[in-house]
Scaffold this motif. Structure first.
Motif, mmCIF file in Angstrom:
data_model
loop_
_atom_site.group_PDB
_atom_site.id
_atom_site.type_symbol
_atom_site.label_atom_id
_atom_site.label_comp_id
_atom_site.label_asym_id
_atom_site.label_seq_id
_atom_site.Cartn_x
_atom_site.Cartn_y
_atom_site.Cartn_z
ATOM 1 N N ALA A 1 -5.157 -2.773 -9.322
ATOM 2 C CA ALA A 1 -5.545 -2.682 -10.729
ATOM 3 C C ALA A 1 -4.451 -2.057 -11.592
ATOM 4 O O ALA A 1 -4.048 -2.615 -12.610
ATOM 5 C CB ALA A 1 -6.846 -1.902 -10.865
ATOM 6 N N SER A 2 -3.951 -0.882 -11.191
ATOM 7 C CA SER A 2 -2.916 -0.220 -11.989
ATOM 8 C C SER A 2 -1.566 -0.898 -11.828
ATOM 9 O O SER A 2 -0.770 -0.972 -12.767
ATOM 10 C CB SER A 2 -2.804 1.256 -11.598
ATOM 11 N N TRP A 3 -1.300 -1.432 -10.645
ATOM 12 C CA TRP A 3 -0.031 -2.113 -10.376
ATOM 13 C C TRP A 3 0.116 -3.371 -11.227
ATOM 14 O O TRP A 3 1.196 -3.672 -11.721
ATOM 15 C CB TRP A 3 0.020 -2.442 -8.888
ATOM 16 N N ILE B 1 0.828 -1.207 0.000
ATOM 17 C CA ILE B 1 0.000 0.000 0.000
ATOM 18 C C ILE B 1 0.863 1.258 0.000
ATOM 19 O O ILE B 1 0.552 2.239 -0.679
ATOM 20 C CB ILE B 1 -0.940 -0.013 1.219
ATOM 21 N N GLY B 2 1.952 1.233 0.728
ATOM 22 C CA GLY B 2 2.785 2.420 0.831
ATOM 23 C C GLY B 2 3.808 2.577 -0.272
ATOM 24 O O GLY B 2 4.086 3.699 -0.704
ATOM 25 N N TRP B 3 4.355 1.456 -0.761
ATOM 26 C CA TRP B 3 5.457 1.538 -1.726
ATOM 27 C C TRP B 3 5.252 0.696 -2.995
ATOM 28 O O TRP B 3 6.106 0.686 -3.864
ATOM 29 C CB TRP B 3 6.763 1.106 -1.054
ATOM 30 N N GLY B 4 4.158 -0.034 -3.073
ATOM 31 C CA GLY B 4 3.903 -0.849 -4.261
ATOM 32 C C GLY B 4 4.774 -2.086 -4.341
ATOM 33 O O GLY B 4 5.033 -2.596 -5.435
ATOM 34 N N ILE B 5 5.232 -2.599 -3.200
ATOM 35 C CA ILE B 5 6.092 -3.776 -3.173
ATOM 36 C C ILE B 5 5.238 -5.035 -3.194
ATOM 37 O O ILE B 5 4.410 -5.240 -2.298
ATOM 38 C CB ILE B 5 6.994 -3.769 -1.926
ATOM 39 N N GLY B 6 5.416 -5.845 -4.210
ATOM 40 C CA GLY B 6 4.657 -7.086 -4.336
ATOM 41 C C GLY B 6 5.289 -7.959 -5.397
ATOM 42 O O GLY B 6 6.411 -7.701 -5.845
ATOM 43 N N MET B 7 4.579 -9.000 -5.815
ATOM 44 C CA MET B 7 5.065 -9.893 -6.863
ATOM 45 C C MET B 7 4.006 -9.989 -7.955
ATOM 46 O O MET B 7 2.996 -10.676 -7.790
ATOM 47 C CB MET B 7 5.381 -11.278 -6.279
ATOM 48 N N ARG B 8 4.244 -9.297 -9.062
ATOM 49 C CA ARG B 8 3.247 -9.246 -10.134
ATOM 50 C C ARG B 8 2.996 -10.616 -10.748
ATOM 51 O O ARG B 8 1.868 -10.946 -11.102
ATOM 52 C CB ARG B 8 3.685 -8.270 -11.220
ATOM 53 N N ARG C 1 1.472 -0.096 -14.571
ATOM 54 C CA ARG C 1 1.329 1.343 -14.691
ATOM 55 C C ARG C 1 0.947 1.910 -13.324
ATOM 56 O O ARG C 1 -0.099 2.532 -13.162
ATOM 57 C CB ARG C 1 0.262 1.713 -15.719
ATOM 58 N N PRO C 2 1.779 1.638 -12.335
ATOM 59 C CA PRO C 2 1.425 2.114 -11.000
ATOM 60 C C PRO C 2 1.372 3.634 -10.953
ATOM 61 O O PRO C 2 2.275 4.312 -11.423
ATOM 62 C CB PRO C 2 2.551 1.577 -10.117
ATOM 63 N N ARG C 3 0.306 4.154 -10.403
ATOM 64 C CA ARG C 3 0.173 5.598 -10.250
ATOM 65 C C ARG C 3 1.134 6.038 -9.164
ATOM 66 O O ARG C 3 1.092 5.545 -8.041
ATOM 67 C CB ARG C 3 -1.256 5.937 -9.848
ATOM 68 N N ALA C 4 2.035 6.957 -9.502
ATOM 69 C CA ALA C 4 2.988 7.436 -8.519
ATOM 70 C C ALA C 4 2.265 8.341 -7.529
ATOM 71 O O ALA C 4 1.865 9.452 -7.874
ATOM 72 C CB ALA C 4 4.115 8.199 -9.209
ATOM 73 N N PRO C 5 2.058 7.907 -6.315
ATOM 74 C CA PRO C 5 1.325 8.722 -5.359
ATOM 75 C C PRO C 5 2.124 9.952 -4.966
ATOM 76 O O PRO C 5 3.311 9.881 -4.680
ATOM 77 C CB PRO C 5 1.145 7.787 -4.158
ATOM 78 N N GLU C 6 1.460 11.126 -4.999
ATOM 79 C CA GLU C 6 2.131 12.335 -4.563
ATOM 80 C C GLU C 6 2.415 12.247 -3.079
ATOM 81 O O GLU C 6 1.751 11.546 -2.350
ATOM 82 C CB GLU C 6 1.245 13.572 -4.815
ATOM 83 N N HIS C 7 3.459 12.960 -2.671
ATOM 84 C CA HIS C 7 3.718 13.043 -1.242
ATOM 85 C C HIS C 7 2.689 13.968 -0.621
ATOM 86 O O HIS C 7 2.212 14.919 -1.247
ATOM 87 C CB HIS C 7 5.137 13.574 -0.977
ATOM 88 N N ARG C 8 2.341 13.713 0.606
ATOM 89 C CA ARG C 8 1.299 14.491 1.258
ATOM 90 C C ARG C 8 1.639 15.970 1.300
ATOM 91 O O ARG C 8 0.765 16.815 1.156
ATOM 92 C CB ARG C 8 1.072 13.949 2.677
#
Length: 228
Positions: free
Chosen positions: A204-206, A64-71, A210-217
């Motif tokens: 879905a995007s990951w 959730i925070g960094w997009g770390i997973g195994m596609r 095409r992971p959406r780069a989340p803006e920093h708060r």
């Protein structure tokens, strides 16, 4: 994929594995162990479950925070429902049957594992998790349950009769089944707080790379003073 069961039945099964149900059952297991046997058993049980639960939370926070997973495995985090059900249910049955003979206790543990597996299957059927996430949760839960069962197998029977112990577990399940607990929301807030991103990574995007780069708060707040 419905495995010939109505969707409502799968929702009922999946709710059994929620933290709101399995968490209190786990605490009651510890209470019975402390009252009727030894505090070391209660401590070992809570420690095993705590470590496993921490692994689940870390796997979810990482995605959730960094997009770390195994596609290639469609893996975004260990299934918490699968972990809780396959760890707590076998141990609950085991504790209720501790005064019984070994074969009956072993059968009870097997039944508990099958019930936990059913919860895991429900997560796949309801598209809440991928197969890899459920397999990981069920495997981790089974390790926790079997490790504790092996540790406590030779516990001397205390003053606890099976019926009151089983009745307490049943009462908690009936009372709390279906009561929502926003664990996913809490984990998301923790992940965003640690990563500094304004939006979580989503499957879905990951999956399509095409992971959406989340803006920093801080960047979002600078662009929009009213942003939370």
């Amino acid at each position: 994929m419905t495995l010939e069961l109505p969707v409502s039945v799968w929702y009922w099964i999946t709710a059994l594995g929620s933290v709101g149900v399995m968490g209190p059952v786990a605490l009651i297991i510890a209470a019975w162990l402390a009252l009727g046997y030894r505090w070391t058993y209660a401590g070992a049980w809570l420690a095993l479950l705590g470590v496993a639960s921490g692994l689940v939370a870390l796997s979810k926070i990482a995605f959730i925070g960094w997009g770390i997973g195994m596609r290639n495995l469609d893996f975004t985090g260990i299934s918490g429902h699968a972990l809780m059900s396959t760890s707590v249910l076998p141990v609950a049955v085991f504790v209720a049957l501790l005064p019984a003979r070994g074969p009956l206790r072993a059968l009870g543990v097997a039944v508990g594992l099958l019930l936990g597996l059913a919860v895991g299957v429900s997560r796949v059927v309801l598209d809440a998790h991928s197969v890899s996430e459920v397999v990981a949760g069920c495997a981790l839960g089974a390790v926790v349950a079997l490790a504790f069962v092996r540790f406590a197998w030779r516990a001397e029977p205390g003053k606890l009769a099976p019926m009151p112990v089983a009745a307490s577990f049943a009462a908690v399940v009936i009372a709390l089944h279906g009561v929502p607990v926003p664990t996913q929301h809490w984990i998301t807030e923790i992940a965003l707080g640690l990563s500094g991103h304004a939006r979580p990574y989503v499957r879905a995007s990951w999956k399509v790379k095409r992971p959406r780069a989340p803006e920093h708060r801080t960047e979002v707040q600078a662009a929009d003073p009213d942003a939370a």
